[in-house]
Scaffold this motif. Structure first.
Motif, PDB file in Angstrom:
ATOM      1  N   TRP A 268       0.850  -1.206   0.000  1.00 43.47           N
ATOM      2  CA  TRP A 268       0.000   0.000   0.000  1.00 43.47           C
ATOM      3  C   TRP A 268       0.877   1.244   0.000  1.00 43.47           C
ATOM      4  CZ3 TRP A 268      -4.075   1.239   4.411  1.00 43.47           C
ATOM      5  CH2 TRP A 268      -4.927   2.253   3.966  1.00 43.47           C
ATOM      6  N   ASN A 269       0.673   2.085  -0.994  1.00 43.81           N
ATOM      7  CA  ASN A 269       1.254   3.435  -0.960  1.00 43.81           C
ATOM      8  C   ASN A 269       0.325   4.273  -0.086  1.00 43.81           C
ATOM      9  OD1 ASN A 269       1.677   6.232  -1.446  1.00 43.81           O
ATOM     10  ND2 ASN A 269       2.725   5.777  -3.348  1.00 43.81           N
ATOM     11  N   VAL A 270       0.810   4.615   1.101  1.00 44.55           N
ATOM     12  CA  VAL A 270      -0.049   5.277   2.096  1.00 44.55           C
ATOM     13  C   VAL A 270      -0.048   6.798   1.960  1.00 44.55           C
ATOM     14  CG1 VAL A 270       0.078   3.401   3.754  1.00 44.55           C
ATOM     15  CG2 VAL A 270       1.850   5.184   3.777  1.00 44.55           C
ATOM     16  N   ASN A 271       0.837   7.329   1.108  1.00 43.22           N
ATOM     17  CA  ASN A 271       0.902   8.781   0.868  1.00 43.22           C
ATOM     18  C   ASN A 271       0.938   9.568   2.185  1.00 43.22           C
ATOM     19  OD1 ASN A 271       0.999  11.200  -0.503  1.00 43.22           O
ATOM     20  ND2 ASN A 271      -1.192  11.262  -0.966  1.00 43.22           N
ATOM     21  N   GLY A 272       1.908   9.191   3.009  1.00 44.87           N
ATOM     22  CA  GLY A 272       2.067   9.822   4.315  1.00 44.87           C
ATOM     23  C   GLY A 272       1.490   8.923   5.401  1.00 44.87           C
ATOM     24  N   LEU A 273       2.349   8.163   6.061  1.00 44.16           N
ATOM     25  CA  LEU A 273       1.849   7.171   7.006  1.00 44.16           C
ATOM     26  C   LEU A 273       1.197   7.808   8.226  1.00 44.16           C
ATOM     27  CD1 LEU A 273       1.498   4.237   7.724  1.00 44.16           C
ATOM     28  CD2 LEU A 273       3.824   4.218   8.667  1.00 44.16           C
ATOM     29  N   ARG A 274       1.728   8.920   8.694  1.00 42.71           N
ATOM     30  CA  ARG A 274       1.124   9.561   9.864  1.00 42.71           C
ATOM     31  C   ARG A 274      -0.308   9.999   9.560  1.00 42.71           C
ATOM     32  NH1 ARG A 274       5.853  13.806  10.985  1.00 42.71           N
ATOM     33  NH2 ARG A 274       5.921  13.575   8.721  1.00 42.71           N
ATOM     34  N   ALA A 275      -0.522  10.544   8.378  1.00 46.60           N
ATOM     35  CA  ALA A 275      -1.875  10.945   7.984  1.00 46.60           C
ATOM     36  C   ALA A 275      -2.770   9.728   7.800  1.00 46.60           C
ATOM     37  CB  ALA A 275      -1.825  11.759   6.694  1.00 46.60           C
ATOM     38  N   CYS A 276      -2.213   8.665   7.221  1.00 43.61           N
ATOM     39  CA  CYS A 276      -3.011   7.461   6.973  1.00 43.61           C
ATOM     40  C   CYS A 276      -3.425   6.790   8.277  1.00 43.61           C
ATOM     41  CB  CYS A 276      -2.207   6.495   6.094  1.00 43.61           C
ATOM     42  SG  CYS A 276      -3.188   5.187   5.346  1.00 43.61           S
ATOM     43  N   VAL A 277      -2.554   6.836   9.272  1.00 42.54           N
ATOM     44  CA  VAL A 277      -2.904   6.265  10.577  1.00 42.54           C
ATOM     45  C   VAL A 277      -4.139   6.957  11.150  1.00 42.54           C
ATOM     46  CG1 VAL A 277      -2.143   6.152  12.992  1.00 42.54           C
ATOM     47  CG2 VAL A 277      -0.637   5.345  11.160  1.00 42.54           C
ATOM     48  N   LYS A 278      -4.260   8.257  10.899  1.00 43.03           N
ATOM     49  CA  LYS A 278      -5.417   9.008  11.386  1.00 43.03           C
ATOM     50  C   LYS A 278      -6.690   8.685  10.590  1.00 43.03           C
ATOM     51  CE  LYS A 278      -2.562  12.905  12.922  1.00 43.03           C
ATOM     52  NZ  LYS A 278      -2.228  14.337  12.717  1.00 43.03           N
TER      53      LYS A 278
ATOM     54  N   ALA B 149      -1.971  -9.588   7.636  1.00 38.88           N
ATOM     55  CA  ALA B 149      -1.009 -10.052   6.641  1.00 38.88           C
ATOM     56  C   ALA B 149       0.229 -10.644   7.307  1.00 38.88           C
ATOM     57  CB  ALA B 149      -0.599  -8.897   5.736  1.00 38.88           C
ATOM     58  N   ASP B 150       0.866 -11.563   6.618  1.00 36.28           N
ATOM     59  CA  ASP B 150       2.162 -12.072   7.069  1.00 36.28           C
ATOM     60  C   ASP B 150       3.259 -11.053   6.791  1.00 36.28           C
ATOM     61  OD1 ASP B 150       1.547 -14.986   7.851  1.00 36.28           O
ATOM     62  OD2 ASP B 150       0.597 -14.773   5.889  1.00 36.28           O
ATOM     63  N   ILE B 151       3.143 -10.369   5.663  1.00 29.15           N
ATOM     64  CA  ILE B 151       4.080  -9.305   5.289  1.00 29.15           C
ATOM     65  C   ILE B 151       3.264  -8.129   4.785  1.00 29.15           C
ATOM     66  CG2 ILE B 151       6.010  -8.624   3.828  1.00 29.15           C
ATOM     67  CD1 ILE B 151       6.823 -11.550   3.634  1.00 29.15           C
ATOM     68  N   PHE B 152       3.511  -6.949   5.345  1.00 29.39           N
ATOM     69  CA  PHE B 152       2.769  -5.743   4.974  1.00 29.39           C
ATOM     70  C   PHE B 152       3.789  -4.691   4.558  1.00 29.39           C
ATOM     71  CE2 PHE B 152      -1.519  -3.783   5.770  1.00 29.39           C
ATOM     72  CZ  PHE B 152      -1.248  -2.544   5.230  1.00 29.39           C
ATOM     73  N   CYS B 153       3.740  -4.300   3.285  1.00 28.19           N
ATOM     74  CA  CYS B 153       4.698  -3.343   2.731  1.00 28.19           C
ATOM     75  C   CYS B 153       4.015  -2.000   2.484  1.00 28.19           C
ATOM     76  CB  CYS B 153       5.255  -3.854   1.408  1.00 28.19           C
ATOM     77  SG  CYS B 153       6.108  -5.445   1.533  1.00 28.19           S
ATOM     78  N   VAL B 154       4.694  -0.915   2.811  1.00 28.63           N
ATOM     79  CA  VAL B 154       4.148   0.411   2.546  1.00 28.63           C
ATOM     80  C   VAL B 154       5.176   1.255   1.815  1.00 28.63           C
ATOM     81  CG1 VAL B 154       2.541   0.396   4.486  1.00 28.63           C
ATOM     82  CG2 VAL B 154       4.844   1.275   4.830  1.00 28.63           C
ATOM     83  N   GLN B 155       4.657   2.174   1.030  1.00 27.51           N
ATOM     84  CA  GLN B 155       5.493   3.130   0.315  1.00 27.51           C
ATOM     85  C   GLN B 155       5.014   4.553   0.605  1.00 27.51           C
ATOM     86  OE1 GLN B 155       3.510   0.982  -2.091  1.00 27.51           O
ATOM     87  NE2 GLN B 155       4.739  -0.664  -1.210  1.00 27.51           N
ATOM     88  N   GLU B 156       5.897   5.489   0.333  1.00 29.54           N
ATOM     89  CA  GLU B 156       5.644   6.912   0.549  1.00 29.54           C
ATOM     90  C   GLU B 156       5.244   7.165   2.013  1.00 29.54           C
ATOM     91  OE1 GLU B 156       4.132  10.589  -2.258  1.00 29.54           O
ATOM     92  OE2 GLU B 156       3.229   8.629  -2.574  1.00 29.54           O
ATOM     93  N   THR B 157       6.090   6.707   2.913  1.00 31.97           N
ATOM     94  CA  THR B 157       5.841   6.900   4.337  1.00 31.97           C
ATOM     95  C   THR B 157       5.959   8.364   4.752  1.00 31.97           C
ATOM     96  OG1 THR B 157       8.164   6.367   4.779  1.00 31.97           O
ATOM     97  CG2 THR B 157       6.549   4.568   4.979  1.00 31.97           C
ATOM     98  N   LYS B 158       6.816   9.113   4.077  1.00 40.04           N
ATOM     99  CA  LYS B 158       6.967  10.560   4.287  1.00 40.04           C
ATOM    100  C   LYS B 158       7.293  10.914   5.740  1.00 40.04           C
ATOM    101  CE  LYS B 158       3.995  12.223   0.518  1.00 40.04           C
ATOM    102  NZ  LYS B 158       2.826  13.065   0.173  1.00 40.04           N
ATOM    103  N   LEU B 159       8.228  10.204   6.321  1.00 39.03           N
ATOM    104  CA  LEU B 159       8.622  10.530   7.693  1.00 39.03           C
ATOM    105  C   LEU B 159      10.064  10.112   7.944  1.00 39.03           C
ATOM    106  CD1 LEU B 159       8.458   7.513   9.132  1.00 39.03           C
ATOM    107  CD2 LEU B 159       6.058   8.096   9.341  1.00 39.03           C
ATOM    108  N   GLN B 160      10.585  10.560   9.091  1.00 36.09           N
ATOM    109  CA  GLN B 160      11.946  10.240   9.514  1.00 36.09           C
ATOM    110  C   GLN B 160      11.881   9.368  10.767  1.00 36.09           C
ATOM    111  OE1 GLN B 160      12.619  12.147   6.407  1.00 36.09           O
ATOM    112  NE2 GLN B 160      14.518  11.653   7.471  1.00 36.09           N
ATOM    113  N   ALA B 161      13.019   8.788  11.115  1.00 35.01           N
ATOM    114  CA  ALA B 161      13.108   7.969  12.325  1.00 35.01           C
ATOM    115  C   ALA B 161      12.663   8.778  13.537  1.00 35.01           C
ATOM    116  CB  ALA B 161      14.538   7.475  12.512  1.00 35.01           C
ATOM    117  N   GLY B 162      11.810   8.168  14.356  1.00 38.00           N
ATOM    118  CA  GLY B 162      11.359   8.822  15.565  1.00 38.00           C
ATOM    119  C   GLY B 162      10.104   9.656  15.415  1.00 38.00           C
TER     120      GLY B 162
END
Length: 251
Positions: A6-16, A28-41
């Motif tokens: 799933w391309n989430v187009n910003g994971l923080r926004a998608c979580v909301k 899922a056994d394996i869940f892949c995401v793209q375009e997370t748009k964030l940094q560590a932490g």
């Protein structure tokens, strides 16, 4: 085994917008995401039972990929070839005992095609990399590959010819990859299915009218064909301008 991309187009926004509800539901056994748009932490995801692997772009709020997996991989690689780093966070390779998983967010060639030359070079490097992996173990490639391969994969094929993501050059690179011994799993099961897309513009009522593109894929080595069970697209799942895609296998 069930895999999701799933391309989430910003994971923080998608979580909301319900990401975690879908994540738990699909199991899922394996869940892949793209375009997370964030940094560590910048996010703290509590995904019980999953190992988390992240590739962050150097540029803040840009690109990025991640894989959440129940089984711990043998190794994790960032980049292609002998390079184990890449600035835009677009590639994650996880090695398992019987296959490689490659999660990719392919660069867009841009509306005016100013990044087309870079994109085509990227395609050649990725194809070489996937072929090398395939010599060792079968490959499962997934992600937002930013190309609608066939006319059936875009709502208005005639008017979109030559546009970014639907140029002869980009489509030709996909054709070449498949010819090297890989399978577009959705088309393997549903070769003639029309009006099934994975991305829609945010323009008014475009998604409601299903004016979309199929640009997200699970592509597997031909040697895995007998293990493929089904492929699916979940357009009912909101939270991004893309929707999740599913691959089920007997691995």
């Amino acid at each position: 085994m069930k895999l999701i991309s799933w391309n989430v187009n910003g994971l923080r926004a998608c979580v909301k917008k319900g990401f975690l509800d879908y994540f738990e539901e699909v199991d899922a056994d394996i869940f892949c995401v793209q375009e997370t748009k964030l940094q560590a932490g910048q996010i703290d995801l509590l995904l019980e039972g999953y190992h988390q692997y992240w590739n962050y772009a150097l540029k803040k709020g840009y690109s990025g990929t991640a894989v959440f997996t129940k089984e711990e991989p043998l190794s994790v690689k960032y980049g292609v070839g002998d390079v184990d780093t890449e600035d835009e966070g677009r590639i994650l390779t996880l090695e398992y005992p019987t296959f490689y998983l490659v999660n990719v967010y392919t660069p867009n060639s841009k509306r005016d095609l100013t990044r087309l030359a870079y994109r085509l070079k990227w395609e050649d490097e990725m194809r070489d990399y996937l072929n090398v992996l395939n010599e060792s173990k079968p490959v499962i490639l997934c992600g937002d590959l930013n190309v609608a391969h066939l006319d059936i994969d875009v709502r208005n094929a005639k008017s979109n010819k030559g546009n970014s993501g639907f140029t002869v050059e980009e489509r030709g690179k996909m054709t070449a990859l498949l010819a090297d011994g890989f399978t577009d799993t959705y088309r393997r099961f549903y070769p003639n299915q029309e009006e099934v897309y994975t991305w829609w513009s945010y323009m008014n009522k475009v998604r409601e009218r299903n004016i979309g593109w199929r640009i997200d894929y699970f592509i597997t080595s031909n040697s895995l064909e007998s293990l493929l069970k089904d492929a699916a697209i979940h357009p009912h799942v909101l939270g991004s301008d893309h929707c999740p895609i599913v691959l089920e296998m007997t691995i």
